[in-house]
Motif scaffolding. Structure first.
Motif, short mmCIF file in Angstrom:
data_model
loop_
_atom_site.label_atom_id
_atom_site.label_comp_id
_atom_site.label_asym_id
_atom_site.label_seq_id
_atom_site.Cartn_x
_atom_site.Cartn_y
_atom_site.Cartn_z
N ALA A 3 0.86 -1.18 0.00
CA ALA A 3 0.00 0.00 0.00
C ALA A 3 0.90 1.24 0.00
O ALA A 3 0.96 1.98 -0.96
CB ALA A 3 -0.91 -0.03 1.22
N ARG A 28 -0.87 -3.68 2.64
CA ARG A 28 -2.23 -3.29 3.02
C ARG A 28 -2.70 -4.06 4.25
O ARG A 28 -2.47 -5.26 4.37
CB ARG A 28 -3.16 -3.58 1.84
CG ARG A 28 -4.61 -3.15 2.06
CD ARG A 28 -5.45 -3.39 0.81
NE ARG A 28 -4.71 -3.00 -0.39
CZ ARG A 28 -4.48 -1.75 -0.75
NH1 ARG A 28 -4.95 -0.77 -0.04
NH2 ARG A 28 -3.79 -1.49 -1.84
N PHE A 62 1.67 5.51 -2.99
CA PHE A 62 0.59 4.73 -2.41
C PHE A 62 -0.08 3.96 -3.55
O PHE A 62 -0.40 4.53 -4.58
CB PHE A 62 -0.43 5.60 -1.68
CG PHE A 62 -1.21 4.82 -0.67
CD1 PHE A 62 -0.77 4.70 0.64
CD2 PHE A 62 -2.36 4.13 -1.06
CE1 PHE A 62 -1.48 3.94 1.56
CE2 PHE A 62 -3.06 3.35 -0.15
CZ PHE A 62 -2.62 3.26 1.17
N ASP A 63 -0.25 2.67 -3.36
CA ASP A 63 -0.74 1.80 -4.43
C ASP A 63 0.01 2.05 -5.73
O ASP A 63 -0.58 2.06 -6.82
CB ASP A 63 -2.25 2.00 -4.64
CG ASP A 63 -3.07 1.36 -3.52
OD1 ASP A 63 -2.49 0.58 -2.73
OD2 ASP A 63 -4.27 1.66 -3.43
N GLY A 76 -6.05 10.97 1.36
CA GLY A 76 -6.90 9.96 1.98
C GLY A 76 -6.29 9.36 3.22
O GLY A 76 -6.59 8.23 3.61
N ASP A 151 -12.66 6.82 7.04
CA ASP A 151 -12.17 5.62 6.35
C ASP A 151 -10.84 5.86 5.65
O ASP A 151 -10.73 5.69 4.43
CB ASP A 151 -13.20 5.12 5.32
CG ASP A 151 -14.41 4.55 6.01
OD1 ASP A 151 -14.25 3.82 7.01
OD2 ASP A 151 -15.53 4.84 5.55
N PRO A 152 -9.83 6.28 6.39
CA PRO A 152 -8.55 6.59 5.75
C PRO A 152 -7.94 5.36 5.11
O PRO A 152 -8.09 4.25 5.64
CB PRO A 152 -7.69 7.09 6.91
CG PRO A 152 -8.26 6.40 8.11
CD PRO A 152 -9.74 6.34 7.86
N ARG A 153 -7.26 5.54 3.99
CA ARG A 153 -6.58 4.38 3.41
C ARG A 153 -5.25 4.15 4.12
O ARG A 153 -4.62 3.12 3.97
CB ARG A 153 -6.43 4.52 1.90
CG ARG A 153 -5.76 5.77 1.43
CD ARG A 153 -5.74 5.81 -0.10
NE ARG A 153 -4.94 6.94 -0.56
CZ ARG A 153 -4.43 7.02 -1.77
NH1 ARG A 153 -4.64 6.07 -2.65
NH2 ARG A 153 -3.73 8.08 -2.13
N LEU A 154 -4.83 5.15 4.90
CA LEU A 154 -3.64 4.99 5.73
C LEU A 154 -3.82 5.84 6.98
O LEU A 154 -4.20 7.01 6.88
CB LEU A 154 -2.39 5.46 4.97
CG LEU A 154 -1.07 5.46 5.76
CD1 LEU A 154 -0.63 4.04 6.10
CD2 LEU A 154 0.03 6.16 4.95
N THR A 185 -7.39 -1.61 9.03
CA THR A 185 -6.71 -0.35 8.74
C THR A 185 -5.21 -0.54 8.52
O THR A 185 -4.55 -1.22 9.30
CB THR A 185 -6.92 0.63 9.92
OG1 THR A 185 -8.33 0.78 10.14
CG2 THR A 185 -6.30 1.99 9.65
N THR A 186 -4.71 0.04 7.45
CA THR A 186 -3.28 0.08 7.21
C THR A 186 -2.74 1.26 8.02
O THR A 186 -3.25 2.38 7.89
CB THR A 186 -2.99 0.32 5.71
OG1 THR A 186 -3.73 -0.63 4.94
CG2 THR A 186 -1.51 0.17 5.41
#
Ligand code: ADP
Ligand code: MG
Length: 359
Positions: A3, A28, A62-63, A76, A151-154, A185-186
């Motif tokens: 991630a 992730r 990221f990704d 995010g 809902d954070p991606r990190l 959660t990452t």
């Protein structure tokens, strides 16, 4: 694919490097702890990932996508700090709802989400409370709920538990891990506290003077610190080097010590002996054991008697003796006294082999 990926990240303040050539990958759903002493660049690294510091060189991805041109608010990510930084003029519910309000989430949906999140962090019914009436631990729970609301991606955590005291910090660390796992959660958490890192993380990066010294799954880093300083920072009480380490290895069955590394290109003859790092509880008084020596210090604690034992050829080591309780009254008998000869058993899961010789 990871991630989060850091590729040779360097950040300087007025020409002085605070973060130097840091490369890290975070898969992730995993939690990475970055452990290092105060001033080593942890917060700077987090801020760089969040887009709050300019990189002098390197990339944050990221990704797989380079974030160089992505401003903080579009990454995010969410951040959480030592002191929670709640909005004091808003209720608990309004604090948690803040990221939802920024996204114009419909009211009913936001209210449902807020109550879910307060349940998740163990504060059901706290909606209308004023942040000023909360304990330190409760404030950090609210801050966590707010950080998760978007809902954070990190999730980036900067010493999230450092302001709390001992037992509460331990409990919250365990809970925090459970919450991060339950929500998938990452997260990347920086801390100077090895216990906190151990309770929280899947992976560990050890930082010193701006650099990552060692990185890997937490158990592997714990089992084989790269050098003495790292071992001591990870909470090993003592490191035996040179002759002491050799004597230790002669007495303690060698195959019980996990071998690390392949020894590299040097021959066994020219390679210095690996050092042995011992946790305080690695050696314990027993009827028999591979080591023996003379007690030079004894201190009773509620759980064990902590000893220092002088072993010929090795020097002073820490050891523990069980408290013996007698009869129904539970009177504690004194453990071995200063001057006593004791045998020591070795718990090899509580020691590490340091192969500093491999470079
Ligand atoms: P840590 O979080 O590990 O305690 P920091 O990232 O806060 O470390 O700081 C790393 C180094 O960068 C320290 O030497 C600190 O003094 C310096 N530093 C941090 N922020 C700034 C700043 N805004 N301006 C100048 N120097 C800074
Ligand atoms: Mg800091």
């Amino acid at each position: 694919m990871s991630a989060l990926a850091l590729d040779d990240v360097t950040v300087s303040y007025d020409g002085v490097r605070a973060v130097a050539e840091v490369s890290l990958a975070l898969p992730r759903g995993e939690v990475l702890a970055v452990l290092g002493p105060s001033g080593c660049g942890k917060s700077t690294l987090l801020r760089a990932i969040a887009g709050l510091e300019l990189l002098e060189s390197g990339r944050v991805l990221f990704d797989g996508a380079d974030l160089a041109r992505v401003p903080t608010y579009r990454r995010g990510f969410a951040m959480m700090f030592q002191d929670g930084q709640l909005f004091s003029h808003l209720s608990v519910a309004a604090n948690v709802a803040y990221p939802l309000r920024l996204r114009a989430t419909p009211r009913a949906q936001a209210a449902r989400r807020v109550s879910e999140l307060l349940d998740l962090v163990g504060l059901p019914g706290y909606d209308r409370r004023d942040p000023a009436t909360l304990s330190g631990g409760e404030r950090q729970r609210v801050a966590l709920a707010r950080a998760l609301a978007g809902d954070p991606r990190l999730l980036l955590l900067d010493e999230p538990l450092s302001a709390l005291d001992g037992p509460l910090r331990e409990r919250l660390a365990t809970e925090l891990r459970a919450i991060l796992q339950a929500t998938g959660t990452t997260a990347m958490c920086v801390t100077h506290d090895h216990d906190e890192a151990y309770s929280l993380a899947d992976r560990l990066a050890v930082m010193r003077a701006g650099r990552v010294i060692q990185e890997g799954p937490i158990a592997s880093v714990w089992r084989a610190p790269v050098d003495t300083e790292t071992a001591l920072f990870l909470g090993y009480a003592r490191v035996l080097a040179d002759k002491a380490a050799m004597t230790f290895r002669e007495r303690v069955p060698i195959d019980a010590l996990r071998a690390t590394g392949d020894g590299g290109p040097r021959s066994a003859a020219t390679r210095p002996a690996p050092a042995i790092a011992l946790r305080r509880s690695a050696l314990s008084v027993a009827d028999r054991g591979p080591l023996s020596g003379t007690v030079t210090s004894a201190r009773a604690t509620p759980e064990v008697v902590r000893l220092i034992v002088e072993i010929a050829g090795i020097g002073e080591v820490d050891a523990v003796a069980p408290l013996r309780r007698r009869g129904a009254s539970g009177v504690v008998e004194a453990g071995p006294a200063v001057g006593a000869e004791v045998h020591l058993a070795v718990d090899t899961t509580r020691l590490a082999v340091i192969s500093t010789s491999l470079d």
